[in-house]
Design an enzyme around this catalytic site. Structure first.
Site, PDB file in Angstrom:
ATOM      1  N   GLY A  16       2.673 -64.007   8.045  1.00  0.00           N
ATOM      2  CA  GLY A  16       3.118 -64.835   9.689  1.00  0.00           C
ATOM      3  C   GLY A  16       2.738 -63.497  10.917  1.00  0.00           C
ATOM      4  O   GLY A  16       2.351 -62.666  10.815  1.00  0.00           O
ATOM      5  N   ILE A  17       3.820 -63.756  11.701  1.00  0.00           N
ATOM      6  CA  ILE A  17       4.020 -62.702  12.818  1.00  0.00           C
ATOM      7  C   ILE A  17       4.280 -61.182  12.802  1.00  0.00           C
ATOM      8  O   ILE A  17       3.054 -60.565  13.312  1.00  0.00           O
ATOM      9  CB  ILE A  17       4.801 -63.257  13.641  1.00  0.00           C
ATOM     10  N   SER A 136      13.000 -65.798  20.600  1.00  0.00           N
ATOM     11  CA  SER A 136      12.492 -66.903  20.340  1.00  0.00           C
ATOM     12  C   SER A 136      12.518 -68.253  21.606  1.00  0.00           C
ATOM     13  O   SER A 136      13.776 -67.674  22.501  1.00  0.00           O
ATOM     14  CB  SER A 136      13.269 -67.822  19.308  1.00  0.00           C
ATOM     15  N   TYR A 149      21.151 -71.663  14.993  1.00  0.00           N
ATOM     16  CA  TYR A 149      20.040 -70.342  14.829  1.00  0.00           C
ATOM     17  C   TYR A 149      20.087 -69.965  16.109  1.00  0.00           C
ATOM     18  O   TYR A 149      19.306 -69.014  16.040  1.00  0.00           O
ATOM     19  CB  TYR A 149      18.699 -71.243  14.361  1.00  0.00           C
TER      20      TYR A 149
END
Length: 251
Positions: A16-17, A136, A149
Site C-alpha cells: 500500500g501507501i 486520515s 478507528y
C-alpha cells in the site's frame, strides 16, 4: 534527485501507501529502511525496491518490537533524516459491539505505536530532519462504525501539532498526510468480509468528487514533498490527499 544522500525509515512498508512511499523515496536518492510484521514479506519487499534497501521485522503494535527498533536501526545506519510513521490498519463495529480487544488493537498500533516509535527513533534524527505521520479523513467526518478507528487517528492528528511544537527547536519538522479512500490492501486486516468491503467501495466511490479512489503513489508524492527541502517552511501541517472528500460536495 530530491533526497540524494538522505536516510529514510518507513514503517508498515510492505504494501500500500508505505510500499509506494518507500519505492518513491528510493527513486529520489534516499537510502530506505522499511519495517513490517512478516519476515518473508519484509525481505521480498526490500529486494523488490532494490539498491541498498534495508528490511527490519518490527510490529508497530508490540512494545517489545518498538523498544528494540532503534538498536536494530543502528546496525545498519548512523542516523535518520526522514521518518514516515505509516504502520496501521482499521477495524470497524457499531458502538454496541465494540469490545476491549477491538479498542486495544486500534490504539496499540495507531496511537501507542506512533508515539513510542517517534520517541525511540528520535535520538537518531538529524538536524533538519522530517517526520511525517499518517492521519486520515475519518478525523474530519463522522462515519458509521468507525468510533475507535476515528478516535485513534484523531490522536495522531493531535500528535502532528504537539510533536511539531516540541521538536522544531531540534531542527526537526513534523507534518502529516491525510489520505482519503485509497486503492490498497487496507482492509486485509480489518474485520470486514469481502462482500462488505466491495459494498463499501461501491457505495463510497461516488461520494468522492474526483469520482475515483486514489492511488498509493499519489499519497507517496505528498510524503516526498513533506520529506524534501521543498517544504522547509511547513511545520505542523496536514496535507489532505482525498480527491476532495469530504470537503467538496458536487451534488
Amino acid at each position: 534527485m530530491k533526497l540524494k544522500g538522505k536516510i529514510a525509515l518507513i514503517t508498515g512498508a510492505t504494501s500500500g501507501i508505505g510500499k509506494a512511499t518507500a519505492q518513491l523515496l528510493h527513486q529520489e536518492g534516499a537510502q530506505v529502511v522499511i519495517t513490517g510484521r512478516n519476515k518473508e514479506t519484509v525481505e521480498s519487499t526490500a529486494k523488490e525496491i532494490g539498491g541498498n534497501t534495508i528490511g527490519i521485522v518490527s510490529d508497530a503494535g508490540k512494545m517489545t518490537d518498538i523498544m528494540t527498533l532503534a538498536s536494530q536501526l543502528k546496525q545498519y545506519v548512523s542516523h535518520l533524516d526522514i521518518v514516515f510513521i505509516n504502520a496501521g490498519f482499521g477495524k470497524y463495529a457499531p458502538l454496541e459491539y465494540i469490545d476491549e480487544v477491538h479498542y486495544n488493537e486500534m490504539f496499540d498500533t495507531i496511537v501507542r505505536g506512533t508515539l513510542f516509535t517517534v520517541q525511540q527513533v528520535l535520538p537518531l534524527m538529524s538536524n533538519n530532519g522530517a517526520i511525517i505521520l499518517n492521519t486520515s479523513i475519518v478525523t474530519e467526518v463522522g462515519m458509521q462504525n468507525s468510533s475507535v478507528y476515528s478516535a485513534a487517528k484523531a490522536a495522531v492528528q493531535s500528535f502532528t501539532k504537539t510533536f511539531a511544537a516540541e521538536l522544531i527547536s531540534k531542527g526537526i519538522r513534523v507534518n502529516a498526510v491525510s489520505p482519503g479512500p485509497i486503492q490498497t490492501n487496507y482492509f486485509d486486516r480489518s474485520n470486514l468480509s469481502k462482500e462488505q468491503v466491495e459494498q463499501f467501495t461501491t457505495s463510497f466511490a461516488p461520494q468522492v468528487p474526483i469520482q475515483r479512489f486514489g492511488l498509493p503513489s499519489e499519497v507517496a508524492e505528498a510524503v516526498l514533498f513533506l520529506a524534501s527541502d521543498a517544504s522547509s517552511f511547513i511545520v505542523g501541517a496536514e496535507i489532505s490527499v482525498d480527491g476532495g472528500f469530504p470537503k467538496i460536495k458536487t451534488t
